[in-house]
Design an enzyme around this catalytic site. Structure first.
Site, short mmCIF file in Angstrom:
data_model
loop_
_atom_site.label_atom_id
_atom_site.label_comp_id
_atom_site.label_asym_id
_atom_site.label_seq_id
_atom_site.Cartn_x
_atom_site.Cartn_y
_atom_site.Cartn_z
N ARG A 258 0.86 -1.18 0.00
CA ARG A 258 0.00 0.00 0.00
C ARG A 258 0.90 1.23 0.00
O ARG A 258 1.48 1.58 1.03
CB ARG A 258 -0.87 -0.02 1.26
N HIS A 262 -3.76 4.54 4.40
CA HIS A 262 -4.78 3.48 4.52
C HIS A 262 -6.10 3.98 3.95
O HIS A 262 -6.69 3.40 3.06
CB HIS A 262 -4.94 3.06 5.99
N TYR A 271 3.48 5.45 11.79
CA TYR A 271 3.79 4.06 12.12
C TYR A 271 4.70 3.35 11.12
O TYR A 271 5.05 2.20 11.33
CB TYR A 271 2.49 3.25 12.32
C1 LIG Z 1 -14.78 -6.05 11.20
C2 LIG Z 1 -13.99 -4.79 11.12
N1 LIG Z 1 -13.02 -4.56 12.02
C3 LIG Z 1 -12.28 -3.44 11.95
C4 LIG Z 1 -12.52 -2.50 10.97
C5 LIG Z 1 -11.67 -1.25 10.87
N2 LIG Z 1 -10.74 -1.44 9.74
C6 LIG Z 1 -11.03 -0.94 8.52
S1 LIG Z 1 -9.89 -1.37 7.38
C7 LIG Z 1 -8.96 -2.19 8.53
C8 LIG Z 1 -7.68 -2.87 8.14
C9 LIG Z 1 -7.86 -3.85 7.04
O1 LIG Z 1 -6.61 -4.33 6.65
P1 LIG Z 1 -6.46 -5.32 5.46
O2 LIG Z 1 -7.46 -6.42 5.56
O3 LIG Z 1 -5.04 -5.71 5.35
O4 LIG Z 1 -6.91 -4.45 4.18
P2 LIG Z 1 -6.23 -3.11 3.64
O5 LIG Z 1 -6.91 -1.96 4.33
O6 LIG Z 1 -4.79 -3.16 3.89
O7 LIG Z 1 -6.56 -3.09 2.17
C10 LIG Z 1 -9.57 -2.14 9.78
C11 LIG Z 1 -9.03 -2.77 11.00
C12 LIG Z 1 -13.55 -2.77 10.06
N3 LIG Z 1 -13.83 -1.94 9.05
N4 LIG Z 1 -14.26 -3.93 10.14
#
Ligand SMILES: Cc1ncc(C[n+]2csc(CCOP(=O)(O)OP(=O)(O)O)c2C)c(N)n1
Ligand SMILES: [Mg+2]
Length: 367
Positions: A258, A262, A271
């Site tokens: 990425r 985010h 971080y």
């Molecule tokens: C069930 C849930 N827990 C927490 C969140 C908050 N949240 C949004 S994106 C994210 C991280 C996701 O990481 P990843 O699966 O690696 O996808 P990326 O954002 O890197 O594409 C979190 C913790 C959420 N949206 N849904």
């Protein structure tokens, strides 16, 4: 029963075809038509430029929060390019370029992230599910769709996207288990972009690869260079063909990065180190693909430039249409139109309540 090793039916493979320096492994080069290669290149440029433009619009306060795709163009476009239009794509929230490839227009993304319900409309005949903000939950919907397709004897394949973080969610494991047991025609595409907001890949899982999670469910797992569009396409093509032929699900880990925030509500400088980002910039998926296409004689410096100009013009046109559209009239009641085939009574009640309130407001404004 003596102590011995169990022979597992699958092994975890890795795949890289076009490396970060643009060096091609000729023996693995997929035989893709020129027009598909050029469409993929253009879509990657469009994905990158539209992402940059949306970031500016967000910083100007003209749209709300969204999740940039920068750096992940190859891993999502290489994968969806292996689907047929009648197949299904079930995205998470970071697949803007793949949504556009699959027939959603960019204007709808601006509407959606600008907070207009009209942006949630998926055009008829486009088999994409809406984006899913809850991490990992949509993998279950993908498996349900695939199971239904198989039950109805339709030849559709379902491809679902999610991140490294999603592999820690229970939903993901339930989806993998169900898909394998019932041989649902699903392709699980994990975009391992090394971060789940501020949680690094190393804190997400103790497994040395995410692809090996496939072994526990007895399905093929492959770890591909997610910044190599040829490798992603090849792995996705094999998985899609296998699913269509009744061979069940596949798990593909696309190792990518990425490059940006985010979401627009995040500051990654808090971080992660700039040096890490700089290292990954050298592995940019677009640069190596451009080099490959130039060496193949499909692009020249002039056509690279003219594609850039066309893409910028397309984006300007989309933005102008969007600006005009949001002058109205827009209808908040639209939020009820695209989530259910038939509205449940509780939601019908809410719709009636909102309609009454809007009428009242209009009455006040008119008096
Ligand atoms: C069930 C849930 N827990 C927490 C969140 C908050 N949240 C949004 S994106 C994210 C991280 C996701 O990481 P990843 O699966 O690696 O996808 P990326 O954002 O890197 O594409 C979190 C913790 C959420 N949206 N849904
Ligand atoms: Mg991630």
């Amino acid at each position: 029963m003596p102590r011995k090793e169990i022979d597992l039916p699958h092994r975890v493979e890795t795949l890289s075809i076009l490396d970060e320096n643009g060096v091609l492994d000729k023996s693995l080069e997929p035989d893709l038509p020129d027009d598909l290669l050029l469409r993929l290149y253009r879509a990657m440029i469009l994905g990158r430029r539209f992402d940059e433009r949306m970031l500016i619009l967000q910083r100007q306060g003209r749209i709300g929060t969204f999740a940039p795709i920068k750096g992940q163009e190859a891993s999502q476009l290489g994968a969806v390019a292996a689907l047929k239009p009648e197949d299904w794509m079930v995205p998470s929230f970071r697949e803007g370029a793949a949504q556009v490839w699959r027939g959603q227009d960019m204007e709808s993304l601006l509407l959606l992230f600008g907070g207009y319900n009209e942006g949630g409309v998926i055009p008829p005949g486009v088999n994409n599910l809406p984006i899913s903000i809850p991490v990992g939950s949509h993998t279950l919907h993908a498996v349900g769709l695939a199971y239904a397709a198989r039950y109805r004897k339709q030849e559709q394949v379902v491809m679902t996207f999610f991140g490294d973080g999603a592999t820690s969610e229970g939903d993901f494991h339930e989806a993998m288990n169900f898909a394998a047991v019932f041989r649902a025609p699903v392709v699980f595409v994990c975009q391992n972009n090394h971060w789940a907001i501020s949680i690094p890949r190393s804190r997400q899982s103790h497994s040395s690869t995410l692809a090996q999670k496939a072994l526990a469910y007895d399905m093929p797992g492959i770890m591909v260079d997610g910044n190599d569009v040829l490798a992603v396409y090849t792995a996705a093509r094999e998985a899609v063909d296998r699913a269509r032929a009744g061979g069940g699900p596949t798990f593909i880990e696309c190792v990518t990065y990425r490059m940006s925030v985010h979401t627009t509500a995040d500051d990654p400088k808090r971080y992660r180190k700039d040096e890490e980002v700089e290292e990954w910039a050298k592995r940019d998926p677009i640069l190596r693909f451009q080099k490959y296409l130039i060496e193949k004689g499909l692009l020249t410096e002039e056509t690279v430039q003219s594609i850039e100009e066309q893409v910028q013009n397309d984006i300007k046109g989309v933005e102008a249409r969007w600006e005009k559209r949001i002058q109205g009239p827009l209808d908040p009641l639209k939020m009820f139109d695209h989530a259910y085939a038939e509205l449940p009574p509780s939601v019908l009640e809410q719709k009636a309540e909102l309609a009454a309130e809007l009428r009242e407001q209009q009455g006040k404004a008119g008096s």
